[in-house]
Design a protein around this motif. Sequence first.
Motif, PDB file in Angstrom:
ATOM      1  N   ALA A  27      -4.987   3.012   6.346  1.00 48.23           N
ATOM      2  CA  ALA A  27      -4.444   4.456   7.098  1.00 48.23           C
ATOM      3  C   ALA A  27      -4.570   3.982   8.395  1.00 48.23           C
ATOM      4  N   ALA A  28      -3.646   4.972   9.214  1.00 46.12           N
ATOM      5  CA  ALA A  28      -3.581   5.076  10.624  1.00 46.12           C
ATOM      6  C   ALA A  28      -3.724   6.303  11.108  1.00 46.12           C
ATOM      7  N   THR A  29      -4.544   6.604  11.829  1.00 44.95           N
ATOM      8  CA  THR A  29      -5.025   8.050  12.489  1.00 44.95           C
ATOM      9  C   THR A  29      -4.074   8.094  13.772  1.00 44.95           C
ATOM     10  N   ALA A  30      -3.905   9.526  13.808  1.00 44.61           N
ATOM     11  CA  ALA A  30      -3.122   9.587  15.595  1.00 44.61           C
ATOM     12  C   ALA A  30      -3.826   9.322  16.390  1.00 44.61           C
ATOM     13  N   PRO A  31      -3.076   8.594  17.568  1.00 38.13           N
ATOM     14  CA  PRO A  31      -3.425   8.114  18.881  1.00 38.13           C
ATOM     15  C   PRO A  31      -4.576   9.136  19.477  1.00 38.13           C
ATOM     16  N   GLY A  32      -5.556   8.552  19.982  1.00 38.80           N
ATOM     17  CA  GLY A  32      -6.665   9.237  20.754  1.00 38.80           C
ATOM     18  C   GLY A  32      -6.475   8.848  22.174  1.00 38.80           C
ATOM     19  N   PRO A  48      -6.856  13.114  11.070  1.00 42.00           N
ATOM     20  CA  PRO A  48      -5.500  13.193  10.082  1.00 42.00           C
ATOM     21  C   PRO A  48      -5.073  11.784   9.955  1.00 42.00           C
ATOM     22  N   ALA A  49      -4.761  11.329   9.008  1.00 43.77           N
ATOM     23  CA  ALA A  49      -3.712  10.217   8.994  1.00 43.77           C
ATOM     24  C   ALA A  49      -2.294  10.324   9.147  1.00 43.77           C
ATOM     25  N   VAL A  50      -1.614   9.532   9.961  1.00 48.75           N
ATOM     26  CA  VAL A  50      -0.340   9.695  10.182  1.00 48.75           C
ATOM     27  C   VAL A  50       0.495   8.587   9.478  1.00 48.75           C
ATOM     28  N   ALA A  51      -0.054   7.678   8.860  1.00 51.45           N
ATOM     29  CA  ALA A  51       0.732   6.870   8.161  1.00 51.45           C
ATOM     30  C   ALA A  51      -0.346   5.885   6.945  1.00 51.45           C
ATOM     31  N   ILE A  52       0.153   6.017   5.475  1.00 50.90           N
ATOM     32  CA  ILE A  52      -0.862   5.374   4.776  1.00 50.90           C
ATOM     33  C   ILE A  52       0.188   4.095   3.897  1.00 50.90           C
ATOM     34  N   ALA A  53      -0.640   3.226   3.883  1.00 49.58           N
ATOM     35  CA  ALA A  53      -0.001   2.026   2.830  1.00 49.58           C
ATOM     36  C   ALA A  53      -0.975   1.695   1.786  1.00 49.58           C
ATOM     37  N   ALA A  54      -0.549   1.698   0.497  1.00 47.38           N
ATOM     38  CA  ALA A  54      -1.564   1.094  -0.706  1.00 47.38           C
ATOM     39  C   ALA A  54      -1.046   0.242  -1.392  1.00 47.38           C
ATOM     40  N   HIS A  55      -1.853  -0.432  -2.116  1.00 45.06           N
ATOM     41  CA  HIS A  55      -1.597  -1.426  -3.252  1.00 45.06           C
ATOM     42  C   HIS A  55      -2.540  -1.243  -4.159  1.00 45.06           C
TER      43      HIS A  55
END
Length: 70
Positions: free
Chosen positions: A19-24, A6-13
């Motif tokens: 997209a950043a996923t949860a730290p593993g 799952p993505a925990v942060a998304i940035a788009a243009h």
Amino acid sequence: MKLPSPAVAIAAHAAHALAATAPGDGRCTVYAWGRGDHGRLGVADAFGNCDIRDRATPTVVTLPSEADRR
């Protein structure tokens, strides 16, 4: 787009997204896709150079280590 976790942060243009996923292992994984011209995706080629190709699917962005950022 389907990400491995799952993505925990998304940035788009208009032409690219991140997209950043949860730290593993204590660090999150950042994925980029879209238009890569001018290196805007932050994806490196096999030699560590900025790869400016477009990406239709999420591609892992290699982030600098803590020591490299200083």
